[in-house]
Design a protein around this motif. Structure first.
Motif, PDB file in Angstrom:
ATOM      1  N   ASP A 278      16.062  32.732  20.928  1.00 44.75           N
ATOM      2  CA  ASP A 278      15.881  31.285  20.943  1.00 44.75           C
ATOM      3  C   ASP A 278      16.643  30.583  19.821  1.00 44.75           C
ATOM      4  N   ILE A 279      17.027  31.365  18.808  1.00 47.87           N
ATOM      5  CA  ILE A 279      17.606  30.730  17.609  1.00 47.87           C
ATOM      6  C   ILE A 279      18.899  29.957  17.908  1.00 47.87           C
ATOM      7  N   PRO A 280      19.895  30.562  18.576  1.00 51.55           N
ATOM      8  CA  PRO A 280      21.113  29.771  18.853  1.00 51.55           C
ATOM      9  C   PRO A 280      20.824  28.530  19.693  1.00 51.55           C
ATOM     10  N   ALA A 281      19.901  28.633  20.633  1.00 49.53           N
ATOM     11  CA  ALA A 281      19.589  27.477  21.481  1.00 49.53           C
ATOM     12  C   ALA A 281      18.938  26.371  20.657  1.00 49.53           C
ATOM     13  N   LEU A 282      18.069  26.763  19.730  1.00 44.28           N
ATOM     14  CA  LEU A 282      17.418  25.767  18.872  1.00 44.28           C
ATOM     15  C   LEU A 282      18.435  25.112  17.946  1.00 44.28           C
ATOM     16  N   ILE A 283      19.351  25.933  17.417  1.00 39.72           N
ATOM     17  CA  ILE A 283      20.384  25.386  16.524  1.00 39.72           C
ATOM     18  C   ILE A 283      21.214  24.349  17.282  1.00 39.72           C
ATOM     19  N   GLU A 284      21.624  24.732  18.466  1.00 37.80           N
ATOM     20  CA  GLU A 284      22.444  23.832  19.289  1.00 37.80           C
ATOM     21  C   GLU A 284      21.703  22.524  19.577  1.00 37.80           C
ATOM     22  N   TYR A 285      20.429  22.655  19.961  1.00 46.49           N
ATOM     23  CA  TYR A 285      19.643  21.467  20.311  1.00 46.49           C
ATOM     24  C   TYR A 285      19.499  20.534  19.113  1.00 46.49           C
ATOM     25  N   TYR A 286      19.067  21.098  17.982  1.00 42.26           N
ATOM     26  CA  TYR A 286      18.820  20.238  16.828  1.00 42.26           C
ATOM     27  C   TYR A 286      20.114  19.715  16.214  1.00 42.26           C
ATOM     28  N   PHE A 287      21.161  20.497  16.333  1.00 39.89           N
ATOM     29  CA  PHE A 287      22.454  20.031  15.849  1.00 39.89           C
ATOM     30  C   PHE A 287      22.863  18.757  16.585  1.00 39.89           C
ATOM     31  N   ASN A 288      22.784  18.810  17.899  1.00 46.16           N
ATOM     32  CA  ASN A 288      23.174  17.652  18.700  1.00 46.16           C
ATOM     33  C   ASN A 288      22.252  16.468  18.457  1.00 46.16           C
TER      34      ASN A 288
ATOM     35  N   GLU B 289      21.503  11.225  15.714  1.00 47.86           N
ATOM     36  CA  GLU B 289      20.650  10.400  14.850  1.00 47.86           C
ATOM     37  C   GLU B 289      21.364   9.980  13.571  1.00 47.86           C
ATOM     38  N   TYR B 290      22.187  10.905  13.038  1.00 50.01           N
ATOM     39  CA  TYR B 290      22.886  10.602  11.772  1.00 50.01           C
ATOM     40  C   TYR B 290      24.384  10.820  11.957  1.00 50.01           C
ATOM     41  N   PRO B 291      25.071   9.923  12.692  1.00 50.37           N
ATOM     42  CA  PRO B 291      26.501  10.150  12.983  1.00 50.37           C
ATOM     43  C   PRO B 291      27.359  10.207  11.731  1.00 50.37           C
ATOM     44  N   GLU B 292      26.835   9.683  10.614  1.00 48.97           N
ATOM     45  CA  GLU B 292      27.642   9.695   9.378  1.00 48.97           C
ATOM     46  C   GLU B 292      27.690  11.084   8.744  1.00 48.97           C
ATOM     47  N   ASN B 293      26.805  12.001   9.161  1.00 48.52           N
ATOM     48  CA  ASN B 293      26.794  13.355   8.582  1.00 48.52           C
ATOM     49  C   ASN B 293      27.691  14.300   9.379  1.00 48.52           C
ATOM     50  N   HIS B 294      28.360  15.210   8.648  1.00 53.88           N
ATOM     51  CA  HIS B 294      29.384  15.993   9.337  1.00 53.88           C
ATOM     52  C   HIS B 294      29.259  17.501   9.148  1.00 53.88           C
ATOM     53  N   GLY B 295      28.069  18.005   9.047  1.00 51.08           N
ATOM     54  CA  GLY B 295      27.907  19.452   8.891  1.00 51.08           C
ATOM     55  C   GLY B 295      28.451  20.180  10.111  1.00 51.08           C
ATOM     56  N   SER B 296      29.046  21.369   9.880  1.00 53.94           N
ATOM     57  CA  SER B 296      29.579  22.084  11.044  1.00 53.94           C
ATOM     58  C   SER B 296      28.581  23.117  11.544  1.00 53.94           C
ATOM     59  N   LYS B 297      28.734  23.483  12.801  1.00 56.15           N
ATOM     60  CA  LYS B 297      27.859  24.497  13.399  1.00 56.15           C
ATOM     61  C   LYS B 297      28.171  25.853  12.768  1.00 56.15           C
ATOM     62  N   PRO B 298      27.255  26.806  12.877  1.00 53.17           N
ATOM     63  CA  PRO B 298      27.542  28.110  12.264  1.00 53.17           C
ATOM     64  C   PRO B 298      28.644  28.846  13.012  1.00 53.17           C
TER      65      PRO B 298
ATOM     66  N   MET C 243      23.591  19.430   7.910  1.00 55.03           N
ATOM     67  CA  MET C 243      24.234  18.181   8.325  1.00 55.03           C
ATOM     68  C   MET C 243      24.676  17.386   7.098  1.00 55.03           C
ATOM     69  N   VAL C 244      23.958  17.564   5.987  1.00 55.01           N
ATOM     70  CA  VAL C 244      24.272  16.798   4.788  1.00 55.01           C
ATOM     71  C   VAL C 244      25.202  17.570   3.848  1.00 55.01           C
ATOM     72  N   ILE C 245      24.849  18.853   3.538  1.00 57.53           N
ATOM     73  CA  ILE C 245      25.646  19.542   2.513  1.00 57.53           C
ATOM     74  C   ILE C 245      26.810  20.348   3.096  1.00 57.53           C
ATOM     75  N   ASN C 246      26.756  20.605   4.374  1.00 56.93           N
ATOM     76  CA  ASN C 246      27.834  21.320   5.072  1.00 56.93           C
ATOM     77  C   ASN C 246      28.261  22.625   4.377  1.00 56.93           C
ATOM     78  N   SER C 247      27.286  23.478   4.116  1.00 53.05           N
ATOM     79  CA  SER C 247      27.620  24.796   3.572  1.00 53.05           C
ATOM     80  C   SER C 247      26.557  25.800   4.007  1.00 53.05           C
ATOM     81  N   TRP C 248      26.879  26.498   5.093  1.00 54.88           N
ATOM     82  CA  TRP C 248      25.912  27.490   5.594  1.00 54.88           C
ATOM     83  C   TRP C 248      25.674  28.565   4.543  1.00 54.88           C
TER      84      TRP C 248
END
Ligand code: ATP
Length: 356
Positions: free
Chosen positions: A182-192, A197-206, A234-239
């Motif tokens: 479920d983890i990748p699906a949850l990441i994808e969902y919450y990422f989108n 919600e915060y278009p100004e934030n630019h964190g990248s997906k893993p 989304m804010v610090i952009n460093s996995w």
């Protein structure tokens, strides 16, 4: 807004099916699971799929309030019922009439209130504090707890009769570490979700390596903890930073549990969908790309053939050398290659005798 129940693991698919069966029966439901696994999400989904969805979903946290306050919140009170009761107030049972009453943390409800709760569940009647009048209520009770209620009954902190009243349908949500799919699906969902919600934030997906790391982390705080990591990314952009800051020692997680569920890169995470049942060979040689374009860029049969044959050669050479006590001439004979070729390959594959 009801959060959809995200997940493709077997337990989540089963829970989704159960929700669709139970939603219109309005049988009491008991949802169990560790903190942050999604008990409230399941309760909300039950409500959203039921015929009661046009009425209210009322939540009360039974652990958050002292006994007297909890009682007045549940049943309401008349003016003058206690010091400070300046005017009458309806309780949650009244507000939730014809809708859903979600009793969160039911395992923490004080014993004295448990008997009153049982009475209401049996008769559908209750009296506000300071009133002789009996009110009728029609609520669908969904309860949740992260306690083991069977254990609580043995310890006499939870009434058996109330347990059986609530536990008509039981939904147990396993911890996230036991449903890594479920983890990748949850990441994808919450990422989108957070991106919109915060278009100004630019964190990248893993990337694929980080995704595997994230899948193999035990997530003691379950989905809530994962969600917070995504928000932070989304804010610090460093996995890397996020991963390094995750608590690493969780005494609740046995090596056995982790080993059984180790995520070995056998799923491809792509637009919230998976191609599952991928073999270990594919994972090893093709990798775990994060998009289908990347997947096809990386496949070159020639390259894969070379990688695979190198891997096999390296293992066989190391095996034979070990068997003959690292006697290179004997190993070269057994392998039917020249001594020079053997030395070349040992160097290329970094096969060295053990340091004594
Ligand atoms: N399967 C899921 N799909 C989408 N979101 C989820 C899922 N499971 C949990 N969440 C999210 O994780 C967070 C925690 O979920 P929730 O509050 O339902 O957990 P809980 O088990 O009720 O926790 P607690 O016992 O601490 O009250 C919420 O923000 C919720 O939206």
């Amino acid at each position: 807004m009801t959060i959809p129940l995200i997940g493709i693991s077997k337990p989540i698919l089963k829970i989704k099916e159960l929700i669709s069966h139970v939603a219109n029966t309005c049988l009491n439901v008991l949802i169990t699971g560790e903190t942050g696994v999604g008990k409230e999400v399941v309760a909300q989904n039950l409500y959203a799929e039921s015929t009661r969805s046009s009425k209210k979903f009322v939540k009360i946290n039974c652990a958050a309030l002292p006994e007297t306050l909890l009682e007045s919140e549940l049943y309401g009170f008349e003016k003058g019922a206690f010091t400070g009761a300046h005017k009458k107030r309806p309780g949650k049972f009244q507000t939730a009439d014809k809708g859903v009453l979600f009793l969160d943390e039911i395992g923490d409800m004080p014993m004295a209130l448990q008997s009153k709760m049982l009475h209401v569940l049996q008769s559908g009647e209750f009296s506000p504090l300071g009133s002789d009048q009996e009110f009728k209520t029609d609520v669908w009770v969904i309860a949740a707890t992260n306690h083991n209620l069977e254990q609580c009954m043995l310890q006499k902190t939870f009434r058996e009769d109330l347990f059986y009243r609530l536990n008509i349908i039981k939904i147990d949500i396993p911890p996230l570490r036991e449903r890594k799919k479920d983890i990748p699906a949850l990441i994808e969902y919450y990422f989108n979700l957070y991106k919109s919600e915060y278009p100004e934030n630019h964190g990248s997906k893993p990337d694929s390596d980080t995704l595997i790391k994230l899948c193999n982390y035990p997530w003691p705080g379950n989905v809530r903890q994962l969600q917070n990591c995504i928000k932070k990314q989304m804010v610090i952009n460093s996995w890397e930073k996020i991963f390094n800051e995750l608590p690493k020692n969780n005494h609740d997680i046995t090596p056995h549990t982790l080993e059984d569920n180790k995520f070995n890169a056998d799923q491809i995470f792509e637009n919230n969908e998976f191609v599952s049942d991928q073999s270990d060979i594919i994972s090893e040689f093709v990798g775990l790309p994060t998009s289908s374009d990347k997947l096809f860029e990386d496949i070159s049969l020639k390259k894969i053939k070379k990688l695979a044959s190198d891997k096999v050669e390296k293992e066989v050479i190391a095996f034979v050398l070990e068997k003959v006590g690292w006697n290179r001439s004997r190993a070269a004979k057994i392998l039917k290659i020249s001594y020079k070729t053997l030395l070349y390959k040992m160097n290329e594959f970094e096969v060295h005798p053990p340091v004594k």
